[in-house]
Write an enzyme that holds these catalytic residues in place. Structure first.
Site, PDB file in Angstrom:
ATOM      1  N   HIS A 100       0.683  -1.009   0.236  1.00  0.00           N
ATOM      2  CA  HIS A 100      -0.266   0.075  -0.361  1.00  0.00           C
ATOM      3  C   HIS A 100       0.977   1.065   0.052  1.00  0.00           C
ATOM      4  CE1 HIS A 100      -2.509  -2.968   2.414  1.00  0.00           C
ATOM      5  NE2 HIS A 100      -3.807  -2.885   2.140  1.00  0.00           N
ATOM      6  N   ASP A 103       2.463   2.411   3.087  1.00  0.00           N
ATOM      7  CA  ASP A 103       3.200   0.905   3.799  1.00  0.00           C
ATOM      8  C   ASP A 103       4.879   1.444   3.846  1.00  0.00           C
ATOM      9  OD1 ASP A 103       1.045  -0.572   4.297  1.00  0.00           O
ATOM     10  OD2 ASP A 103       1.630  -1.645   2.614  1.00  0.00           O
TER      11      ASP A 103
HETATM   12  C1  XLS Z   1      -7.796  -6.530   4.822  1.00  0.00           C
HETATM   13  C2  XLS Z   1      -7.234  -6.588   3.484  1.00  0.00           C
HETATM   14  C3  XLS Z   1      -5.675  -5.574   2.549  1.00  0.00           C
HETATM   15  C4  XLS Z   1      -5.950  -6.161   1.145  1.00  0.00           C
HETATM   16  C5  XLS Z   1      -4.834  -5.286   0.462  1.00  0.00           C
HETATM   17  O1  XLS Z   1      -8.339  -7.122   5.009  1.00  0.00           O
HETATM   18  O2  XLS Z   1      -6.483  -8.353   3.309  1.00  0.00           O
HETATM   19  O3  XLS Z   1      -4.989  -5.851   3.422  1.00  0.00           O
HETATM   20  O4  XLS Z   1      -5.394  -7.045   0.654  1.00  0.00           O
HETATM   21  O5  XLS Z   1      -5.279  -3.555   0.793  1.00  0.00           O
END
Ligand code: XLS
Ligand code: CA
Ligand code: CA
Length: 437
Positions: A100, A103
């Protein structure tokens, strides 16, 4: 600086090995069904969990030190995470990562400052990619953590919030393409609602479809070649999330003409939250030509929420691999959207968790190949439907009959004798005998 001095390179040593830092089943070069394991299993590291998750839960602060020797929340820390991440992936033999926007860098008060930091840190990642050959599998924007998204991003009641979402998506697409990523994910954590009393569901749905359309237009313009993905999840954090499951999401994509550019990113834990199995979600996606990528993890049937455990269930991995093999090549891969437990708080645990996950999927692949070679289960399914190969079956499937004609045939038959068993227990026994022989 070397962060993980306790291990040099994780290699395959076989099931008899007692080395905790070796693969027991994942043998990257081993050819299965005509392809080396490493090509079947395109593993990716999730930046957020592996380099960010510190064990914080709603009852207590972090237990895992992810500072990597510098003060968190700084540019230096963002770069230390890059160093640690690339050292980790190199040592594990992992060729891809997913991220993301936030991140990669700590989110700043002003979005323009965040974007500047993203430029600088992504330059640094690009250098590391060139050195190592590691690439981005997909990128995404975090449209759920910042308080401005409390009532959704693409489904916000406010047009100004919607523009923040557009700004983040645009930048996340820029960075994804810059890092050689081919795919882009939409996970709608806040795209849903708590109560219909304050919600215009129709408007929200149209707005998010429009945002996705604009994202596709821009992504194609700057050279994004692969797929956009929707990652279905029924709930958490919102009570009702619009992308409930694969079937719901595919219906939405078709309604808005987005189905040519989008596929599914199916997460095992989300499938469980929707009260489906993982393989159900994969099958629905595959049958619709919509299986794009996988978030590899698992839930916990004692805890009813999204716990993102590392995959350890070999049966589930086996059923999942059967679907993936039947789907053919995925545009994405297997992203470990998984974190070590709060009490597994050492750097060693990070490696052991990935070894567990990769070995579990390797077993899934080995077993799926064995089941296909054995062929008994597939043959049974074929036979179970064999009356559909009769002249009558063919006529119905070709749409060359009508309800009156079939009703007459039905009545002439008079009654039905339930004699052809579905043989579920027999099939389970075959399954175990193939897996454990
Ligand atoms: C959250 C999601 C997230 C997605 C990406 O539950 O798994 O991490 O994979 O935004
Ligand atoms: Ca996920
Ligand atoms: Ca999850």
């Amino acid at each position: 600086m070397e962060y993980f001095k306790f291990v040099d390179k994780v290699v395959f040593e076989g099931p008899q090995s007692k080395n905790l830092f070796a693969f027991k089943f994942y043998d990257p070069e081993k050819v299965i069904l005509g392809k080396p394991m490493k090509e079947h299993l395109k593993f990716a590291m999730a930046w957020w969990h592996n380099l960010g998750a510190d064990g914080t839960d709603m009852f207590g602060r972090g237990t895992i030190d992810k500072s990597f020797g510098v003060v968190p929340g700084t540019l230096e820390h963002a770069k230390a995470k890059v160093d640690a991440g690339f050292e980790f992936m190199t040592k594990m033999g992992i060729k891809y990562f997913c991220f993301h926007d936030v991140d990669l860098v700590p989110e700043q008060k002003d979005i323009n400052d965040t974007n500047k930091m993203l430029d600088e840190v992504s330059d640094y990642i690009l250098e590391k990619e060139k050195e190592t050959g590691i690439k981005c599998l997909w990128g995404t924007a975090n449209l759920f953590s910042n308080p401005r998204y409390m009532s959704g991003a693409g489904t916000s009641n406010r047009v100004d919030v919607y523009c923040f979402a557009a700004a983040q998506i645009k930048k996340a697409l820029d960075i994804t393409v810059k890092l050689g990523g081919e795919n882009y994910v939409f996970w709608g954590g806040r795209e849903g609602y708590e109560t219909l009393l304050n919600t215009d569901m129709g408007l929200e749905e149209e707005n998010i479809a429009q945002l996705m359309k604009m994202a596709v237009e821009y992504g194609r313009k700057i050279g994004l070649k692969g797929d956009f993905y929707i990652e279905p999840k029924p709930k958490e954090p919102m009570k009702h999330q619009y992308d409930f499951d694969a079937a719901t999401s595919i219906g939405f994509l078709r309604k808005y003409g987005l189905d040519k550019d989008f596929k599914m990113n199916i997460e095992a834990n989300h499938a469980e939250l929707a009260k489906h199995t993982f393989e159900h979600e994969l099958r629905v996606s595959r049958l619709n030509g919509m299986l794009g990528s996988i978030d590899a993890n698992e839930g916990d049937n004692v805890l009813g929420w999204d716990v993102d455990r590392f995959p350890a269930n070999v049966y589930t991995a086996t059923f999942a691999m059967l679907e993936i093999l039947k789907a053919g090549k995925l545009s994405g891969g297997l992203n470990f959207d998984a974190k070590t437990r709060r009490a597994s708080n050492s750097y060693e645990d990070m490696f052991k968790a990935y070894i567990l996950g990769m070995d579990t999927w390797a077993l899934g692949l080995i077993n799926a190949a064995k089941l296909m070679e054995d062929g008994r289960i597939e043959k049974f399914v074929e036979e179970r439907y064999s009356t559909w190969n009769s002249d009558l079956g063919k006529k119905i499937r070709a749409g060359k009959t009508n309800l009156e004609e079939l009703a007459k045939i039905g009545c002439d038959q008079k009654y039905f004798e339930a004699e052809n068993s579905g043989r579920e227990e027999e099939l389970q026994e075959i399954l175990n005998s193939v897996l454990f022989r």
